[in-house]
Design a protein around this motif. Structure first.
Motif, short mmCIF file in Angstrom:
data_model
loop_
_atom_site.label_atom_id
_atom_site.label_comp_id
_atom_site.label_asym_id
_atom_site.label_seq_id
_atom_site.Cartn_x
_atom_site.Cartn_y
_atom_site.Cartn_z
N ASP A 26 0.85 -1.19 0.00
CA ASP A 26 0.00 0.00 0.00
C ASP A 26 0.88 1.24 0.00
N GLY A 27 0.34 2.36 -0.42
CA GLY A 27 1.08 3.61 -0.43
C GLY A 27 1.52 4.02 -1.82
N ASN A 28 2.29 5.08 -1.85
CA ASN A 28 2.75 5.65 -3.11
C ASN A 28 4.25 5.45 -3.29
N ILE A 29 4.64 5.28 -4.53
CA ILE A 29 6.07 5.13 -4.84
C ILE A 29 6.69 6.53 -4.88
N LYS A 30 7.58 6.79 -3.93
CA LYS A 30 8.23 8.09 -3.86
C LYS A 30 9.44 8.16 -4.78
N LYS A 31 10.15 7.04 -4.88
CA LYS A 31 11.37 7.04 -5.69
C LYS A 31 11.62 5.63 -6.22
N ILE A 32 12.08 5.56 -7.45
CA ILE A 32 12.45 4.28 -8.05
C ILE A 32 13.64 4.51 -8.97
N SER A 33 14.67 3.67 -8.84
CA SER A 33 15.87 3.84 -9.66
C SER A 33 16.50 2.48 -9.92
N LEU A 34 17.11 2.34 -11.08
CA LEU A 34 17.79 1.11 -11.47
C LEU A 34 19.27 1.22 -11.12
N ASN A 35 19.77 0.25 -10.35
CA ASN A 35 21.18 0.22 -9.96
C ASN A 35 21.85 -0.97 -10.63
N THR A 36 22.69 -0.68 -11.63
CA THR A 36 23.40 -1.73 -12.35
C THR A 36 24.85 -1.88 -11.90
N ASN A 37 25.23 -1.16 -10.83
CA ASN A 37 26.60 -1.23 -10.35
C ASN A 37 26.86 -2.50 -9.53
N LYS A 38 25.79 -3.13 -9.07
CA LYS A 38 25.95 -4.36 -8.32
C LYS A 38 26.14 -5.53 -9.27
N GLU A 39 26.63 -6.65 -8.70
CA GLU A 39 26.80 -7.86 -9.52
C GLU A 39 25.47 -8.31 -10.07
N ASP A 40 24.41 -8.21 -9.22
CA ASP A 40 23.05 -8.51 -9.66
C ASP A 40 22.28 -7.19 -9.71
N VAL A 70 19.60 -4.30 -9.60
CA VAL A 70 18.37 -4.21 -8.80
C VAL A 70 17.70 -2.85 -9.02
N PHE A 71 16.40 -2.82 -8.74
CA PHE A 71 15.67 -1.57 -8.62
C PHE A 71 15.62 -1.20 -7.15
N GLN A 72 15.97 0.05 -6.84
CA GLN A 72 15.86 0.58 -5.49
C GLN A 72 14.61 1.44 -5.44
N ILE A 73 13.69 1.09 -4.54
CA ILE A 73 12.39 1.75 -4.48
C ILE A 73 12.10 2.22 -3.08
N GLU A 74 11.51 3.39 -2.96
CA GLU A 74 11.03 3.90 -1.69
C GLU A 74 9.52 4.08 -1.80
N VAL A 75 8.77 3.39 -0.90
CA VAL A 75 7.31 3.47 -0.87
C VAL A 75 6.89 4.19 0.40
N VAL A 76 6.01 5.15 0.27
CA VAL A 76 5.54 5.93 1.41
C VAL A 76 4.06 5.66 1.63
N ASN A 77 3.73 5.30 2.89
CA ASN A 77 2.34 5.08 3.29
C ASN A 77 2.10 5.79 4.61
N GLY A 78 1.65 7.05 4.54
CA GLY A 78 1.52 7.86 5.74
C GLY A 78 2.89 8.19 6.30
N LYS A 79 3.11 7.82 7.59
CA LYS A 79 4.42 8.05 8.20
C LYS A 79 5.38 6.88 7.98
N GLU A 80 4.88 5.86 7.36
CA GLU A 80 5.70 4.67 7.14
C GLU A 80 6.42 4.74 5.80
N HIS A 81 7.72 4.51 5.85
CA HIS A 81 8.52 4.43 4.64
C HIS A 81 9.04 3.00 4.49
N ILE A 82 8.97 2.46 3.28
CA ILE A 82 9.50 1.12 3.02
C ILE A 82 10.52 1.22 1.89
N ASN A 83 11.74 0.76 2.17
CA ASN A 83 12.78 0.73 1.16
C ASN A 83 12.92 -0.70 0.63
N LEU A 84 12.81 -0.84 -0.67
CA LEU A 84 12.81 -2.15 -1.30
C LEU A 84 13.98 -2.31 -2.27
#
Length: 229
Positions: A116-130, A132-146
């Motif tokens: 649930d919530g809105n995607i605040k930021k999304i970026s593709l990181n290709t510097n790692k061996e695998d 990944v997409f780095q995503i920040e989701v905001v739901n009220g006062k809760e932030h989820i980093n994926l």
């Protein structure tokens, strides 16, 4: 008699010389290898070394071949008649494999289905061996980093973070200063990830001849890891 003897000897010597020349010519003809066709040389190279021939040029009496194998590029010089390999060397520039990443629209769809919530930021990181997409989701006062696998869409990690960070945390400017002591360059991105021990920053820096991602502890400023590209 003497003249006849001399003529006979001269005749015999002449026959021997002619016979010798003919023998040499016949021997050369029998022992000379039959020249290979271009197609045969092309196929022999692929069979011998594997990989894919991406360039095949004729230069004087040689073939100049570029061969791609195991993501590396090789240059060969081949005798155009016998097919013998005269030179083989690896070119400095390696061939990068083409990786197909999931489109951002697909990643957003995955997040919407699971969080649930809105995607605040999304970026593709290709510097790692695998990658990944780095995503920040905001739901009220809760932030989820994926962290989501950029190839198959699997959620690799999920970190809860408060909307208001602790004032004891280092500022982004301070963290950048720490990273630039290791590699001076342009800061491409900086992200904060909350953990039980205070959290950490990921700082991506593009240098003159190399790039790096720094993982820096958000309180102590210690460099936890460096991923070079």
């Amino acid at each position: 008699m003497r003249i006849r003897e001399k003529l006979s000897i001269l005749f015999i010597v002449t026959l021997i010389i002619i016979a010798t020349i003919l023998s040499i010519m016949i021997w050369n003809k029998l022992t000379k290898e039959t020249p290979l066709t271009t197609e045969e040389i092309y196929n022999n190279i692929e069979t011998m070394y594997g990989g894919e021939i991406i360039s095949f040029l004729t230069i004087n009496d040689q073939y100049r071949v570029q061969l791609q194998r195991n993501s590396k590029l090789y240059q060969l010089e081949v005798d155009a008649e016998s097919g013998k390999i005269l030179l083989m060397k690896q070119k400095k520039t390696a061939v990068k494999e083409k990786i197909k990443y999931l489109p951002e629209t697909e990643i957003r769809k995955i997040i919407k289905e699971q969080y649930d919530g809105n995607i605040k930021k999304i970026s593709l990181n290709t510097n790692k061996e695998d990658p990944v997409f780095q995503i920040e989701v905001v739901n009220g006062k809760e932030h989820i980093n994926l962290l989501i696998d950029a190839i198959n869409g699997e959620v690799l990690s999920e970190i809860q973070a408060d909307a208001e960070q602790d004032s004891s945390l280092l500022s982004k400017e301070q963290v950048i200063t720490v990273a630039k002591k290791k590699l001076n360059g342009t800061v491409e991105e900086i992200s904060f990830y909350d953990t039980s021990d205070g959290g950490y920053y990921l700082v991506e820096i593009e240098g003159n001849d190399k790039d790096a991602v720094f993982q820096i502890h958000a309180i102590s400023g210690k460099v936890l890891s460096i991923t070079w590209d």
